[in-house]
Enzyme design. Sequence first.
Site, mmCIF file in Angstrom:
data_model
loop_
_atom_site.group_PDB
_atom_site.id
_atom_site.type_symbol
_atom_site.label_atom_id
_atom_site.label_comp_id
_atom_site.label_asym_id
_atom_site.label_seq_id
_atom_site.Cartn_x
_atom_site.Cartn_y
_atom_site.Cartn_z
ATOM 1 C CG PHE A 155 -0.265 0.451 2.503
ATOM 2 C CD1 PHE A 155 -0.169 1.804 2.823
ATOM 3 C CD2 PHE A 155 0.303 -0.459 3.388
ATOM 4 C CE1 PHE A 155 0.465 2.228 3.991
ATOM 5 C CE2 PHE A 155 0.934 -0.043 4.556
ATOM 6 C CZ PHE A 155 1.016 1.304 4.853
ATOM 7 C CE LYS A 179 -2.977 -8.337 -4.492
ATOM 8 N NZ LYS A 179 -3.352 -7.314 -3.479
ATOM 9 N NE ARG A 183 -3.473 -2.404 3.732
ATOM 10 C CZ ARG A 183 -2.462 -2.578 4.570
ATOM 11 N NH1 ARG A 183 -2.270 -1.734 5.559
ATOM 12 N NH2 ARG A 183 -1.638 -3.585 4.422
ATOM 13 C CB SER A 232 4.779 -7.381 5.640
ATOM 14 O OG SER A 232 3.849 -8.363 5.227
ATOM 15 C CB CYS A 287 10.338 -0.345 2.488
ATOM 16 S SG CYS A 287 10.948 0.335 0.962
ATOM 17 C CD GLU A 390 8.351 -3.070 8.223
ATOM 18 O OE1 GLU A 390 7.632 -4.055 8.001
ATOM 19 O OE2 GLU A 390 8.883 -2.402 7.322
#
Length: 504
Positions: A155, A179, A183, A232, A287, A390
């Site tokens: 997202f 894909k 969100r 993630s 990230c 995280e």
Amino acid sequence: MNIHQLPDVVPHVIDAKLTVGEGGRRGDVFDPVSGQVARQVALADTADVDLAVGSALAASLDWGASSLSKRTQILFGWRQLMAERVDELAEIVSAEHGKVFSDAQGEVRRGLDVLDFATGIAHHLKGEHSEQVSKGIDAWSMRQPLGVVAGITPFNFPVMVPMWMAPIAIACGNAFVLKPSDRDPSASVRLAELAYEAGLPPGVLTVLQGDKEAVDRLLVHPDIAAISFVGSTPVARHVYETGTANGKRVQALGGAKNHMVVLPDADLDVAADSAVSAAYGSAGERCMAISVVVAVGDTGVQDRLVQAIANAGRAVVVGPGSEPSSSMGPLVTGAHRDRVSGHVDGAEAAGANVVVDGRGYVPAGHGGGFWLGLTLLDHVRPEMECYREEIFGPVLCVVRVPDFEAALALVNANPYGNGTAVFTADGLVAREYARRVQVGMVGINVPIPVPMAYYSFGGWNNSLFGDLHVHGADGVRFYTRAKAVSSRWPQQSSGLELGFPTHH
Ligand code: NAD
């Protein structure tokens, strides 16, 4: 198109046509500023995935055989259309993700950089040639497309991360099935519409909206040759293990815990400004966000650094992403905000010192939104959950260590290895850090060392499963496979020879 013209149900793009599919499942897409459901998104079921992959497979046959000049011309057209619509795309990103408009513009421009790189594909696909490897025999190599490749994206960068993948996969002659995150799905539809407006043949770029059900079908679908994943770490591991077990090439980029090591000889005010920008930009939902500052030195230096970060942080204005005065927006969903806020509660209970507390912060007139003010935690220790996990929100942890070796050991013991930065005035120490740190991307007095599109992006350890990083030369390698050819003209027999061929 502006944000008010988006459809009530965000569709798939299959065979260049917008469709909500057959399945009927829907997900909610929120406005993070108001906390209300803004629209819904179609969630693909297995039959929708199969239909989309079938269209992509059919398209891949002609596209893989198309000329390099045709592909390049379409990529240039796509680039032009996207460049004209940076603000439109940024508005959609800001509205669904929550990041401030200028930050969203930056993300769209970083996506464009990859399109720039992809327009040079003719150069990147050049093979090698060796004349006369044996008498009358020449050898050469080429790289060919894989067929249908899929990208599954997170997202936090709804334009940039899909653009890390799609332009290069397509330039290499593949059909690409995206894909996106459910969100903030709308920007992906606009990206595909612009590609088709530029002349891309139907089916070469598919957008398949969905969740775990769509992903799990893509992972086992026999016609998907390769998968790029960004998200993630637990899901990255699942995608890598399932995809490779099903014979696919997979690159799966996972989560991160990025450390910024500040040595005592650094300019502490510069380091503090950099830490605040890198930790709280995009509300920490990057990230490559700095989530840990490693304060090196004696207590006096460490205290001054923490104070400088707290002072710089207090200047950050948290508010709606569409307001020019805001420098940080809300989090993406209420559930995510509550998770991040829970980490702050846990850290406080475990003994961390909450220097700046963003819990409960709500900008005037915007109750109901997914707000969390910026938060600074000092005296964090490596065994605390806020250090091990995280957090992915506007929470910066400070870990204090006495010297360079302790800082390096801390970073290298962390299971992630995405990005890191060192702040120092000493070139030799910086060189030593860059050489010995077990992390994929390193900044020297640069807090967010995201490589340019013509380099490759990727972490080490639990931040990447697979061998090749994304975009740049690794991207071209990932989306193609190599073939080596040996040829002899004219045909001539050298008699029967059952031994292994050598050049002697
Ligand atoms: P996520 O892992 O929840 O979702 C990523 C994608 O996987 C989405 O498309 C989602 O629909 C799908 N997905 C989610 N759960 C799934 C499941 N159980 N099975 C199959 N598919 C599933 O990640 P997110 O919350 O969207 O994004 C944030 C995460 O992404 C953070 O951990 C962040 O560090 C990471 N990230 C990493 C990089 C990188 O380059 N390493 C870049 C951006 C984001």
